[in-house]
Design a protein around this motif. Structure first.
Motif, PDB file in Angstrom:
ATOM      1  N   GLY A  24     -12.980  36.404  10.156  1.00 58.53           N
ATOM      2  CA  GLY A  24     -13.075  37.447  10.099  1.00 58.53           C
ATOM      3  C   GLY A  24     -14.536  39.034  11.157  1.00 58.53           C
ATOM      4  N   PHE A  25     -14.024  40.018  11.118  1.00 55.61           N
ATOM      5  CA  PHE A  25     -15.492  40.974  11.722  1.00 55.61           C
ATOM      6  C   PHE A  25     -15.600  42.581  11.208  1.00 55.61           C
ATOM      7  CE2 PHE A  25     -11.845  42.692  13.323  1.00 55.61           C
ATOM      8  CZ  PHE A  25     -11.151  43.924  13.309  1.00 55.61           C
ATOM      9  N   ALA A  26     -16.803  42.915  11.361  1.00 50.86           N
ATOM     10  CA  ALA A  26     -17.482  44.115  10.715  1.00 50.86           C
ATOM     11  C   ALA A  26     -17.191  44.984  12.186  1.00 50.86           C
ATOM     12  CB  ALA A  26     -18.329  43.975   9.662  1.00 50.86           C
ATOM     13  N   CYS A  27     -17.426  45.881  11.695  1.00 50.56           N
ATOM     14  CA  CYS A  27     -17.927  47.209  12.779  1.00 50.56           C
ATOM     15  C   CYS A  27     -18.574  48.174  11.635  1.00 50.56           C
ATOM     16  CB  CYS A  27     -16.867  47.684  13.404  1.00 50.56           C
ATOM     17  SG  CYS A  27     -15.496  48.378  12.322  1.00 50.56           S
ATOM     18  N   GLU A  28     -19.191  48.751  12.225  1.00 51.20           N
ATOM     19  CA  GLU A  28     -20.373  50.195  12.041  1.00 51.20           C
ATOM     20  C   GLU A  28     -19.719  51.266  12.084  1.00 51.20           C
ATOM     21  OE1 GLU A  28     -24.649  51.366  12.974  1.00 51.20           O
ATOM     22  OE2 GLU A  28     -24.869  49.345  10.901  1.00 51.20           O
ATOM     23  N   ILE A  29     -19.141  51.935  11.697  1.00 50.55           N
ATOM     24  CA  ILE A  29     -19.027  53.468  11.147  1.00 50.55           C
ATOM     25  C   ILE A  29     -19.635  54.630  12.371  1.00 50.55           C
ATOM     26  CG2 ILE A  29     -17.504  55.332  10.423  1.00 50.55           C
ATOM     27  CD1 ILE A  29     -15.897  52.898   9.620  1.00 50.55           C
ATOM     28  N   GLU A  30     -20.879  54.262  11.734  1.00 49.75           N
ATOM     29  CA  GLU A  30     -21.993  55.060  12.981  1.00 49.75           C
ATOM     30  C   GLU A  30     -22.418  55.077  14.130  1.00 49.75           C
ATOM     31  OE1 GLU A  30     -23.186  55.157   8.271  1.00 49.75           O
ATOM     32  OE2 GLU A  30     -23.217  53.732   9.448  1.00 49.75           O
ATOM     33  N   SER A  31     -22.144  53.772  14.418  1.00 52.91           N
ATOM     34  CA  SER A  31     -21.834  53.250  15.936  1.00 52.91           C
ATOM     35  C   SER A  31     -20.872  53.284  16.832  1.00 52.91           C
ATOM     36  CB  SER A  31     -22.109  52.006  15.616  1.00 52.91           C
ATOM     37  OG  SER A  31     -23.696  51.585  15.438  1.00 52.91           O
ATOM     38  N   ALA A  45      -6.406  28.165  17.012  1.00 49.50           N
ATOM     39  CA  ALA A  45      -6.329  29.060  17.344  1.00 49.50           C
ATOM     40  C   ALA A  45      -5.532  30.648  17.434  1.00 49.50           C
ATOM     41  CB  ALA A  45      -5.884  28.506  19.059  1.00 49.50           C
ATOM     42  N   GLU A  46      -3.873  30.205  16.448  1.00 46.86           N
ATOM     43  CA  GLU A  46      -3.163  31.346  16.532  1.00 46.86           C
ATOM     44  C   GLU A  46      -3.762  32.653  16.079  1.00 46.86           C
ATOM     45  OE1 GLU A  46      -0.272  28.010  17.517  1.00 46.86           O
ATOM     46  OE2 GLU A  46      -2.644  28.093  16.281  1.00 46.86           O
ATOM     47  N   ALA A  47      -4.651  32.305  14.984  1.00 49.97           N
ATOM     48  CA  ALA A  47      -5.199  32.844  13.742  1.00 49.97           C
ATOM     49  C   ALA A  47      -6.763  33.571  14.758  1.00 49.97           C
ATOM     50  CB  ALA A  47      -5.386  31.809  12.403  1.00 49.97           C
ATOM     51  N   ASP A  48      -7.463  32.366  14.561  1.00 47.99           N
ATOM     52  CA  ASP A  48      -8.721  32.887  15.501  1.00 47.99           C
ATOM     53  C   ASP A  48      -7.923  34.102  16.645  1.00 47.99           C
ATOM     54  OD1 ASP A  48      -9.520  31.522  13.481  1.00 47.99           O
ATOM     55  OD2 ASP A  48     -10.372  30.849  15.143  1.00 47.99           O
ATOM     56  N   ALA A  49      -7.029  34.202  17.155  1.00 46.97           N
ATOM     57  CA  ALA A  49      -6.624  35.348  18.479  1.00 46.97           C
ATOM     58  C   ALA A  49      -6.595  36.393  17.977  1.00 46.97           C
ATOM     59  CB  ALA A  49      -5.784  34.547  19.189  1.00 46.97           C
ATOM     60  N   GLU A  50      -5.111  36.203  16.956  1.00 49.40           N
ATOM     61  CA  GLU A  50      -4.723  37.808  16.364  1.00 49.40           C
ATOM     62  C   GLU A  50      -6.018  38.154  15.586  1.00 49.40           C
ATOM     63  OE1 GLU A  50      -3.325  38.127  11.538  1.00 49.40           O
ATOM     64  OE2 GLU A  50      -1.641  37.469  13.123  1.00 49.40           O
ATOM     65  N   VAL A  51      -6.764  37.568  14.842  1.00 47.36           N
ATOM     66  CA  VAL A  51      -7.623  38.293  14.283  1.00 47.36           C
ATOM     67  C   VAL A  51      -8.706  39.168  15.867  1.00 47.36           C
ATOM     68  CG1 VAL A  51     -10.559  38.348  13.134  1.00 47.36           C
ATOM     69  CG2 VAL A  51      -8.142  37.416  12.349  1.00 47.36           C
ATOM     70  N   LEU A  95     -10.800  27.352  23.112  1.00 50.62           N
ATOM     71  CA  LEU A  95     -11.680  28.352  23.549  1.00 50.62           C
ATOM     72  C   LEU A  95     -10.399  29.010  24.314  1.00 50.62           C
ATOM     73  CD1 LEU A  95     -15.544  28.885  23.679  1.00 50.62           C
ATOM     74  CD2 LEU A  95     -14.246  30.136  21.865  1.00 50.62           C
ATOM     75  N   MET A  96     -10.411  28.037  25.513  1.00 50.21           N
ATOM     76  CA  MET A  96      -8.592  28.487  26.183  1.00 50.21           C
ATOM     77  C   MET A  96      -7.440  28.307  25.714  1.00 50.21           C
ATOM     78  SD  MET A  96     -10.575  29.319  28.961  1.00 50.21           S
ATOM     79  CE  MET A  96      -8.383  29.132  30.088  1.00 50.21           C
ATOM     80  N   ASP A  97      -7.443  27.936  24.296  1.00 47.87           N
ATOM     81  CA  ASP A  97      -6.320  28.295  23.957  1.00 47.87           C
ATOM     82  C   ASP A  97      -5.992  29.116  22.906  1.00 47.87           C
ATOM     83  OD1 ASP A  97      -5.195  25.671  24.167  1.00 47.87           O
ATOM     84  OD2 ASP A  97      -6.421  24.721  22.540  1.00 47.87           O
ATOM     85  N   ILE A  98      -7.377  30.185  22.715  1.00 44.56           N
ATOM     86  CA  ILE A  98      -7.374  31.396  22.064  1.00 44.56           C
ATOM     87  C   ILE A  98      -7.000  32.301  23.168  1.00 44.56           C
ATOM     88  CG2 ILE A  98      -9.114  33.045  21.830  1.00 44.56           C
ATOM     89  CD1 ILE A  98     -10.439  31.039  19.106  1.00 44.56           C
ATOM     90  N   PHE A  99      -8.286  32.292  24.446  1.00 45.53           N
ATOM     91  CA  PHE A  99      -7.823  32.731  25.152  1.00 45.53           C
ATOM     92  C   PHE A  99      -5.771  32.762  25.806  1.00 45.53           C
ATOM     93  CE2 PHE A  99      -8.343  33.916  30.143  1.00 45.53           C
ATOM     94  CZ  PHE A  99      -8.692  35.242  29.940  1.00 45.53           C
TER      95      PHE A  99
END
Length: 412
Positions: free
Chosen positions: A307-314, A130-136, A241-245
């Motif tokens: 991980g995650f990704a974002c689209e620069i054009e958006s 939960a710590e790693a997922d929350a950090e991301v 999920l509540m641990d992450i929150f």
């Protein structure tokens, strides 16, 4: 550094916004300890066609090389990074953090859309916690704040919730895809009739019908799951999920988080927590990610990751409805008397070697660039001054200047 600070400058062009967003992304990812990585623009078709949890093969841009081998223009970044690490790190003995800013190429559904898009993202190879997922997720939220967005919403879900509900049900892959589409669209009108046409138990059908309503404040959503016929595994998922929150609350980000148990990501390799981010008045996600602990097994090794990704054009489009007139403020601006040119160059070189962004001007051209800076240095004919947050301190040499910069930031 924020994207929406207004300085007395002209409006930015899309190209300037694009470059500015990338600069902000690079800096924020670096503050979390990520190192930049690159992958080839061309990959073997088999890399994607043989990976079970891959993207739609019809979206791939295929080419033939001089040997007749089928290649594809990079449609995804996570898969080649995972493949590369699986070859170099067969055993994950320590955590690995990488980020990328690269083009991806896919056949668009809308003919007006571009084949080429620029993605920026991170891959954090680590054991599930939960710590790693929350950090991301916190990193994603902090990035949106860096870019100047105030109305931020991070939807938090879990791939295991839907997968566990449909496990063992007599559904074909096509029926599962149809059900996913209905849930993702929160189409409460058609979900009921669709489920009644299938041979599943009434109690399971009732649970699935309630999924679109399991959205909102995390504590409220969990309260609404009470009384639902849940398996122990589903309950463990909700607790996780509540641990992450709870950890995100420690980051002070709870106001940006909503839980969505109907969240379904089209990238099939996600196996755990999934999330997507929205910003003000923009109708589609600007950030998408999740945990993919099983992808490394496709390449013969265990490489749990998130991980995650974002689209620069958006992100550029998301700024169109807002008055963005400034460029990124620089770290340090140096103004100098003509007789102090040598000292100005020496100080600027030293500070750039220490990764500060520096602009230097003769006092005759002090107004040649109107960008704001965090720090200001003035080299007059017979004195040196350091300005920070309205405080002006004299210094006599480079050592004293560096002490002012790193010694608690604010001069005494």
């Amino acid at each position: 550094m924020v994207l929406n600070e207004v300085y007395p400058e002209r409006m930015l062009s899309d190209n300037e916004k694009f470059e500015r967003i990338i600069k902000t992304i690079n800096k924020r990812f670096t503050t979390y300890g990520y190192k930049r990585i690159k992958t080839s623009a061309f990959e073997q078709y088999d890399l994607y066609s043989k990976v079970k949890s891959s993207i739609n093969q019809n979206e791939m841009i295929k080419v033939i090389d001089h040997t007749g081998q089928v290649l594809v223009l990079r449609p995804d970044v996570t898969i080649p990074i995972t493949r590369e690490l699986a070859q170099n790190f067969p055993d994950l003995s320590s955590e690995l953090r990488y980020f990328y800013v690269q083009e991806v190429f896919r056949q668009p559904i809308d003919r007006n859309d571009s084949i080429e898009r620029t993605q920026a993202g991170i891959e954090y190879f680590c054991e599930s916690s939960a710590e790693a997922d929350a950090e991301v997720i916190a990193l994603g939220c902090h990035l949106m704040k860096d870019l100047g967005f105030n109305d931020i919403k991070i939807e938090l879900g879990h791939a295991g919730f839907f997968n566990e509900l449909v496990r063992g049900l007599p559904l074909t892959p096509l029926q599962i895809d149809q059900l996913k589409s209905l849930i993702q669209a929160k189409n409460v009108v058609e979900i009921g009739p669709f489920l009644k046409s299938l041979e599943i138990k009434d109690e399971v059908r009732e649970v699935i019908e309630r999924i679109p309503f399991l959205y909102g404040n995390p504590a409220d959503v969990i309260e609404r799951t009470k009384g639902i016929a849940l398996t122990e595994k589903i309950q463990d998922t909700l607790d996780y999920l509540m641990d992450i929150f709870s950890i995100l609350k420690l980051y002070g980000l709870e106001q940006y988080i909503v839980m969505d148990l109907g969240l379904i990501n089209h990238m099939g390799y996600y196996s755990g927590v999934i999330f997507q981010g929205y910003v003000e008045k923009f109708g589609k996600p600007v950030l998408m990610g999740g945990r993919y602990d099983g992808l490394g097994a496709e390449f013969g090794t265990a490489l749990p990751a998130i991980g995650f990704a974002c689209e620069i054009e958006s992100l550029v489009k998301a700024t169109e409805s807002r008055e963005v007139t400034s460029r990124l403020p620089i770290d340090i601006k140096i103004t100098y008397a003509d007789s102090r040119l040598e000292q100005a160059i020496s100080i600027a070189n030293e500070l750039r070697e220490r990764n500060y962004s520096v602009l230097s001007f003769s006092e005759r051209k002090e107004h040649a660039d109107l960008r704001q800076s965090v720090y200001s240095i003035c080299l007059e004919k017979e004195s040196n001054s350091f300005l920070y947050k309205g405080k002006n301190v004299q210094f006599s040499n480079l050592k004293e200047l560096l002490e002012l910069l790193v010694g608690g930031l604010e001069p005494k």
